[in-house]
Enzyme design. Structure first.
Site, PDB file in Angstrom:
ATOM      1  N   ALA A 193      -2.281  -9.519  -3.998  1.00 43.22           N
ATOM      2  CA  ALA A 193      -2.677  -8.776  -5.198  1.00 43.22           C
ATOM      3  C   ALA A 193      -1.417  -8.647  -6.058  1.00 43.22           C
ATOM      4  O   ALA A 193      -0.667  -7.671  -5.951  1.00 43.22           O
ATOM      5  CB  ALA A 193      -3.214  -7.413  -4.814  1.00 43.22           C
ATOM      6  N   SER A 226       2.514  -0.661  -8.640  1.00 44.74           N
ATOM      7  CA  SER A 226       1.977  -1.499  -7.561  1.00 44.74           C
ATOM      8  C   SER A 226       0.467  -1.302  -7.445  1.00 44.74           C
ATOM      9  O   SER A 226      -0.169  -0.817  -8.384  1.00 44.74           O
ATOM     10  CB  SER A 226       2.692  -1.173  -6.248  1.00 44.74           C
ATOM     11  OG  SER A 226       2.372  -2.139  -5.277  1.00 44.74           O
ATOM     12  N   ASN A 227      -0.111  -1.669  -6.315  1.00 42.62           N
ATOM     13  CA  ASN A 227      -1.556  -1.489  -6.110  1.00 42.62           C
ATOM     14  C   ASN A 227      -1.818  -1.201  -4.633  1.00 42.62           C
ATOM     15  O   ASN A 227      -0.898  -1.167  -3.831  1.00 42.62           O
ATOM     16  CB  ASN A 227      -2.314  -2.726  -6.602  1.00 42.62           C
ATOM     17  CG  ASN A 227      -1.851  -3.971  -5.878  1.00 42.62           C
ATOM     18  OD1 ASN A 227      -2.025  -4.112  -4.678  1.00 42.62           O
ATOM     19  ND2 ASN A 227      -1.213  -4.879  -6.628  1.00 42.62           N
ATOM     20  N   PHE A 228      -3.096  -1.023  -4.288  1.00 42.92           N
ATOM     21  CA  PHE A 228      -3.444  -0.551  -2.946  1.00 42.92           C
ATOM     22  C   PHE A 228      -3.568  -1.662  -1.902  1.00 42.92           C
ATOM     23  O   PHE A 228      -4.021  -1.408  -0.797  1.00 42.92           O
ATOM     24  CB  PHE A 228      -4.777   0.208  -3.000  1.00 42.92           C
ATOM     25  CG  PHE A 228      -4.698   1.516  -3.729  1.00 42.92           C
ATOM     26  CD1 PHE A 228      -3.880   2.526  -3.248  1.00 42.92           C
ATOM     27  CD2 PHE A 228      -5.429   1.734  -4.883  1.00 42.92           C
ATOM     28  CE1 PHE A 228      -3.802   3.739  -3.908  1.00 42.92           C
ATOM     29  CE2 PHE A 228      -5.359   2.944  -5.545  1.00 42.92           C
ATOM     30  CZ  PHE A 228      -4.544   3.950  -5.059  1.00 42.92           C
ATOM     31  N   SER A 229      -3.209  -2.875  -2.220  1.00 42.32           N
ATOM     32  CA  SER A 229      -3.391  -3.959  -1.242  1.00 42.32           C
ATOM     33  C   SER A 229      -2.597  -3.679   0.048  1.00 42.32           C
ATOM     34  O   SER A 229      -1.435  -3.287  -0.004  1.00 42.32           O
ATOM     35  CB  SER A 229      -2.916  -5.279  -1.857  1.00 42.32           C
ATOM     36  OG  SER A 229      -2.908  -6.273  -0.866  1.00 42.32           O
TER      37      SER A 229
END
Ligand code: C5P
Length: 402
Positions: free
Chosen positions: A276, A208-211
């Site tokens: 994102a 995943s990502n930090f959004s």
């Protein structure tokens, strides 16, 4: 814009209460009807006579009018109002509003009010910074209330910092603008993607990502407040939706987000692709937890996720608008321009990870907006709620020029 509007002005016990007299005067001069409600403490700072004279209505501060026994109905007041402004809002009243402690007429009316609520905090800088106040203000925001940020300057305590109630002229402007813009997306259907996607690797792990989803949620709220019917397709985020015109659809992966968006896109006027989205997913999701005891380090084979912005850009018919985002680390404008073309977008919102206080997780953002016609507008660093206003203004301009 405020002509004929019914405005409740709530005044609490802070030294800035004396300034609220000018605010009442400005509303009345603009043709609004004003009902002042004071907390008992506010009466120590400014007299009800001043305010009833300026507003042309008796001030309310008790549940009953002592000499007549008349009951002041908070429910009727709440329904009467087109807007409620609490200025100044002390730490104590903010806390009561946040937690529903309805022990005075002001907070009771607040809880009954159906109209938009504006809160102009005013307090000493340390009270303003206290985690309790910060949290309570965040709670008010999450209820959909509009916070009119205090200014920095010399405070009544002679300390210098943030906590001075915004000037009456500026509070007036916030409301005036609110009613002016109130319905410029009326009848429009807006589809927004927000947050990250997560792509499973095995039953316990994912990519995943930090959004945080904050920008997309702020956009959803702004569009809904301006009259749009909003569908918000959200990846896994820790945020709440409060506006009744926002339908929220929770998804996990890029494929789910893609399917949710594409099934609704035909019936959409503008799609704002703010999520994102993970570019890749695991080709095979292990059905059991991948164990450390493996002799070899496991290799995760990836495959491409669908590009949702591109897919909507390709499916777009005349009159539909698509807006994308570009979070870049280098060569920002060139990359953003390129994406605008490749994804057939009408507008792209660029933010750079090189700007402090912009991008993931923080509450502020600094954006540059690039349109298809080559127009480039750079904005200052602002709270995401205000960035949402700028972005929606640009979208309205696109509709007006279609
Ligand atoms: O290509 P890049 O990911 O940098 O493009 C960013 C823009 O494209 C954003 O608007 C993002 O929401 C959108 N996007 C998408 N689907 C993807 C990847 C990006 O909608 N799979």
């Amino acid at each position: 814009m405020l002509k004929g509007k019914h405005i409740i002005v709530g005044i609490t016990g802070g030294i800035a209460a004396y300034k609220t007299a000018s605010l009442v005067r400005l509303f009345v001069k603009a043709g609004a009807e004003v009902q002042v409600i004071m907390t008992p403490n506010a009466r120590e700072f400014i007299t009800p006579v001043t305010l009833s004279t300026l507003s042309g209505k008796p001030v309310i501060s008790e549940f009953f009018t002592a000499n007549t026994g008349q009951w002041n109905s908070h429910v009727d007041l709440g329904l009467w109002a087109d807007a409620m402004v609490v200025a100044p809002a002390t730490a104590s009243t903010i806390a009561k509003m946040a937690t529903g402690v309805a022990d005075n007429m002001l907070v009771t009316t607040y809880l009954s009010a159906k109209a938009p609520v504006f809160v102009a905090p005013a307090m000493d800088l340390d009270m303003m910074r206290h985690p309790s106040t910060v949290r309570n203000i965040e709670l008010l925001r999450s209820y959909g209330n509009h916070i009119i940020e205090p200014a920095a300057g010399e405070l009544a305590s002679h300390l210098i910092g943030k906590g001075r109630m915004e000037e009456p002229e500026n509070i007036f402007k916030v409301l005036d603008r609110f009613f002016e813009q109130a319905q410029d997306l009326s009848g429009k259907k807006v589809l927004i993607t927000a947050g990250p996607t997560i792509e499973r690797i095995d039953p316990v792990r994912f990519i995943s990502n930090f959004s945080s989803g904050k920008m997309g949620f702020a956009l959803a709220r702004e569009c809904a407040c301006r009259g749009a019917q909003v569908t918000l397709v959200a990846g896994p985020v820790n945020l709440k939706v409060t506006h009744p015109s926002i339908e929220r659809i929770d998804v996990e992966s890029a494929v789910q987000m893609h399917d949710a968006v594409m099934s609704r896109f035909p019936d959409t006027d503008v799609a704002i692709l703010c999520a994102a989205v993970a570019d890749y997913r695991a080709k095979n999701i292990a059905d059991k937890k991948i164990k450390r005891e493996h002799t070899d380090v496991p290799t995760i084979e990836l495959e491409k996720n669908p590009d949702i912005a591109k897919a909507t850009g390709e499916a777009k018919r005349d009159g539909q608008i698509t807006v994308g985002f570009a979070l870049e680390t280098d060569n920002e404008q060139v990359n953003a321009q390129e994406k605008l073309g490749k994804k057939n977008l009408d507008m792209i919102v660029l933010n750079s990870l090189r700007d402090p206080n912009a991008g993931f997780a923080v509450d502020t953002n600094k954006v540059t907006i690039i349109k298809r016609n080559g127009k480039v507008d750079e904005y200052d660093c602002k709270p995401k709620s205000e960035v949402a206003v700028d972005i929606v203004n640009e979208i309205v301009e696109l509709f007006n020029n279609k």
